[in-house]
Design an enzyme around this catalytic site. Structure first.
Site, PDB file in Angstrom:
ATOM      1  N   ASP A 497       0.873  -1.170   0.000  1.00 31.24           N
ATOM      2  CA  ASP A 497       0.000   0.000   0.000  1.00 31.24           C
ATOM      3  C   ASP A 497       0.918   1.230   0.000  1.00 31.24           C
ATOM      4  O   ASP A 497       2.074   1.151   0.424  1.00 31.24           O
ATOM      5  CB  ASP A 497      -0.878  -0.032   1.252  1.00 31.24           C
ATOM      6  CG  ASP A 497      -1.668   1.249   1.434  1.00 31.24           C
ATOM      7  OD1 ASP A 497      -2.319   1.682   0.467  1.00 31.24           O
ATOM      8  OD2 ASP A 497      -1.601   1.822   2.534  1.00 31.24           O
ATOM      9  N   ASP A 697      -7.168  -1.537   3.706  1.00 30.09           N
ATOM     10  CA  ASP A 697      -6.287  -2.629   3.272  1.00 30.09           C
ATOM     11  C   ASP A 697      -6.726  -3.983   3.823  1.00 30.09           C
ATOM     12  O   ASP A 697      -6.144  -5.008   3.456  1.00 30.09           O
ATOM     13  CB  ASP A 697      -4.842  -2.366   3.742  1.00 30.09           C
ATOM     14  CG  ASP A 697      -4.260  -1.088   3.158  1.00 30.09           C
ATOM     15  OD1 ASP A 697      -4.492  -0.843   1.965  1.00 30.09           O
ATOM     16  OD2 ASP A 697      -3.586  -0.350   3.897  1.00 30.09           O
TER      17      ASP A 697
END
Length: 805
Positions: A497, A697
């Site tokens: 990420d 996430d």
């Protein structure tokens, strides 16, 4: 288990709030093999199920959870006492699993702990204790606060008892060995050896016989069974030959005695267990270090402002605690006054002390440096970050790697197979061994029983996992279970990420250019931004860092553009360029040039102006962490493909990817698209690790083969992830993979040694080399080899403590 047929279980449910939910759960239970009857009682928030056997409960609970509903269970870890080998762990585990209300259970022989999940409405710890005691073991169910100290004392007592038994057995066995080897013809040799070996076998070795009998009562067998049979047979045979030598003389044979074999085998095995206990104690040093980080008392300031030394157990949330130079911080809290540098290396693995000032968090177990400060306790007892880390490390050390399931099956049948081989060896020697066939057959039986070692098999995996998980914790890498530690070695693709993972995750001002008198303008800008709740405004406030002495009136937020405010009757604007153009504000060409340059670097631009002229242009960015580029280079060197996924725009994603050396990236992806992308990588045969820090996430983390969360991220990300990097430093990822590879290699070495030792040792003990070269293995040598096999496995696992990550 016939007594379990259609036994009724009450499963407490969470999240089942309507009949529709109840119907979904009911239909889900219908498809579980072994569920004979089922109904969901909505008002009682429970499922009433009839099961064919207790083991089905695990699948029933899993089915409910897979449907998205909760089951109110309790997960606990209890020390198991009186275990002597890996077979004991399997036996104790089977006993616990057979209890009604136990969802799942796992006994780890290396840590000597039971990890159990149970339904509290059906069974309690004292019930588990009674069940385990019936099998000849014991369970410590004292409260967790005193567990470490009590357990430490018990282990120390057990170790000392074992040490004195070993010394006693060795002192008495030595003269027996000397007489048996060199002075067999001396007067009364047999009687002297009998007198000296009796306390060794029947006193110092009595636990082998007691435990073997308990196992026999439950129709099971373990290492104690092998030792008791081998030494018992040798001892009884020798006593018989001492008392009735004419039995053999009448048959033209000489009745040999093997007191030295019985005594020395007991002494060697006690020595092996002593060395094994010492080595196993060293494998748990990581937990001991973590537990030792917390002080026993602190100084609390009461309502009258008086400093009182208070035991750590009595600290409550909201108490004001004072920390003086050099002291350890006892509980988690927020600084309310004062400042100091704090050494957090024991939690994060980062060596540089961190500055702590007002409104910043401090954590239990960290060390204050030279300053002094007060903080308000916000997490105490088992809720502190240190307590959570200890819990996570304990759970991970107690978990089983996938390879352990196969080893457990082998260990479960190992002892009965060895007994069969020993008996077959005896019969073969008796039938085909000639005039000394019975004597040599008896020695072969004893030697086979002595040399076989289920403990080396049982310790091969858990000791390596224990040391590996502990090594990770010492370096700021928290590993949730053994499976993820084992799986991480196969990672060939890592998906990162961007925000909070590659970058710091918070906007900061990188550049500012003023037009005009910057000192007074700076005060006005600061005063206006302090009124705003926008995160970019906070970045400006943090950058300017001074007291605003001007008064702001008529502050108005304009969504998507910025804000306006009045200061001393004059209108000021803070926002994007669109806001300034709409209000007809003049912009100096130099400021416009800076805007263009900074925008090309994918920085966010904020303008500050009065109603006539632009006064400043400010560049804000989410800065890349100082270690991110080096961390990604390390992963590339390990032949791991690195990708980046972000919800941010294409330009920003491209700039960040270029800065850190990532060639594959995707921008403007939703949380679900992240998970789908990982699924597509897995479909192409890749072993994928996902690294993230936010709630967005969590779906991708759940999908990945190995999930890694940043310690400074959201609680949900850390809950889903199988590994957590406490310091949020990406270089720890390559360390985690290196640790996984080293641990997996150690497990392979341990298993190879444990298997090859038994595969080669047992046939040699049975006498397969005798027809070729006349070689027969002495039971005493077999005892020494058996004792050292476990020690060698544990010692090999301990090498992990010294690997460089």
């Amino acid at each position: 288990m016939a007594d379990d047929i259609n036994k009724i279980y009450y499963i407490p449910l969470e999240g089942v709030e309507s009949e529709h939910c109840a119907l979904i759960v009911d239909n889900g239970l219908k498809g579980v093999p072994g569920v004979l009857s089922h109904k969901v009682e909505l008002n009682n928030h429970r499922a009433v199920v009839g099961l064919s056997q207790s083991a089905v409960l695990t699948n029933a609970v899993k089915a409910i959870r897979d449907l998205g509903y909760g089951v109110a269970s309790v997960k606990s870890v209890f020390p198991v006492l009186q275990m002597s080998c890996a077979s004991c762990a399997i036996s104790a585990e089977s006993i616990v699993k057979a209890q009604s209300g136990v969802v799942q259970a796992s006994v780890n022989f290396a840590t000597e702990k039971l990890s159990v999940e149970y339904l509290p409405n059906m069974i309690q710890p004292h019930d588990l204790q009674a069940a385990v005691q019936s099998g000849g073991y014991d369970l410590m169910i004292d409260n967790a606060a005193n567990e470490a100290n009590t357990l430490e004392a018990l282990h120390a007592k057990k170790f000392n008892e074992l040490k004195w038994k070993t010394i006693g057995a060795s002192v008495l066995s030595l003269p027996v060995l000397i007489i048996g080897m060199f002075f067999m013809d001396m007067p009364y040799a047999n009687a002297i050896m009998w007198i000296l070996s009796t306390p060794v076998v029947l006193w110092f070795g009595k636990d082998f016989f007691i435990n073997a009998w308990k196992q026999a009562k439950h129709r099971s067998a373990n290492m104690d069974t092998l030792v008791a049979l081998s030494t018992g047979v040798a001892y009884v045979f020798s006593v018989f030959n001492t008392l009735v030598p004419q039995f053999w003389h009448q048959r033209g044979l000489h009745g040999h005695v093997y007191f030295e074999a019985a005594a020395v085998v007991v002494a060697f095995i006690l020595l092996g267990k002593l060395l094994e206990e010492k080595a196993k104690g060293n494998t748990s040093t990581a937990i001991k270090k973590l537990m030792g980080l917390q002080p026993t008392s602190v100084i609390v300031i009461n309502e009258q402002g008086i400093e009182i030394e208070t035991p750590i157990e009595q600290i409550k949330e909201g108490n004001i605690v004072i920390v003086k130079p050099g002291q350890r911080i006892a509980v988690d809290g927020v600084v309310i006054s004062g400042s100091s540098y704090v050494d957090e290396s024991m939690l994060t693995g980062e060596p540089v002390p961190v500055m702590k000032k007002e409104d910043e968090k401090v954590f239990a177990g960290t060390i204050n440096q030279k300053g002094s400060f007060k903080f308000r306790a916000i997490q105490v007892g088992g809720n502190t970050m240190l307590a959570q880390i200890i819990r996570m490390v304990q759970n991970a050390q107690g978990s089983k790697a996938p390879v352990q399931k196969l080893v457990d099956k082998i260990a479960g049948i190992f002892v009965p197979v060895v007994i069969v081989i020993a008996i077959l060896s005896f019969i073969t020697w008796w039938v085909f061994g000639g005039e000394n066939g019975i004597t040599q057959g008896l020695m072969a039986l004893v030697t086979v029983l002595v040399i076989a070692c289920p403990c080396a098999l049982g310790l091969a995996t858990p000791t390596a996992i224990m040391v590996g998980v502990g090594k990770g914790a010492e370096n700021g890498i928290l590993i949730k279970d053994a499976e993820s530690l084992e799986r991480a070695k196969n990672i060939n693709t890592i998906v990162l990420d961007k925000t909070g993972t590659i970058t710091e995750g918070k906007p900061v001002v990188t550049d500012i250019m003023w037009f005009g008198n910057s000192a007074s303008q700076k005060e006005i800008l600061l005063a206006i931004e302090k009124q705003s709740e926008h995160p970019l405004a906070q970045a400006v406030v943090n950058y300017l860092q001074s007291d605003a002495r001007v008064t702001v009136t008529d502050f108005q937020s304009i969504p998507g553009k910025g804000a306006t405010a009045m200061v001393s009757g004059e209108v000021f604007l803070v926002g994007n360029k669109k806001l300034l153009i709409e209000r007809g504000v003049k912009i100096d060409p130099e400021l416009l040039e800076k805007d263009k340059t900074w925008s090309l670097d994918s920085k966010t631009i904020i303008w500050f102006a009065n109603h006539v002229q632009a006064l400043a242009v400010i560049a804000i960015t989410d800065q890349v962490k100082s270690t991110s580029k080096a961390a990604i280079q390390l992963l590339h060197q390990m032949k791991i493909e690195v990708m980046m996924l972000t919800g941010d725009n294409e330009a920003t994603a491209q700039a960040i990817a270029k800065q850190v050396g990532i060639t594959h990236y995707k921008a403007e992806v939703s949380p679900q698209e992240k998970a789908d992308y990982i699924k597509s990588l897995q479909a192409s045969g890749k072993i994928v690790a996902m690294v993230g820090d936010g709630i967005n996430d969590s779906a991708a983390l759940a999908q990945a083969d190995v999930s890694i969360a940043m310690g400074k991220g959201s609680d949900i990300a850390m809950e889903v992830a199988k590994m957590t990097i406490i310091s949020s430093d990406l270089t720890k990822i390559s360390q985690a993979i290196h640790l996984s590879r080293s641990t997996a290699a150690t497990i392979r070495q341990n298993l190879f040694w444990a298997f090859i030792y038994n595969v080669i040792g047992i046939p040699i003990a049975a006498g397969v080399l005798f027809p070729l070269n006349g070689f027969l293995l002495n039971p005493m040598i077999a005892g020494a080899a058996m004792a050292l096999s476990s020690v060698s496995v544990v010692s090999n696992s301990l090498r992990l403590k010294w690997i460089k990550l």
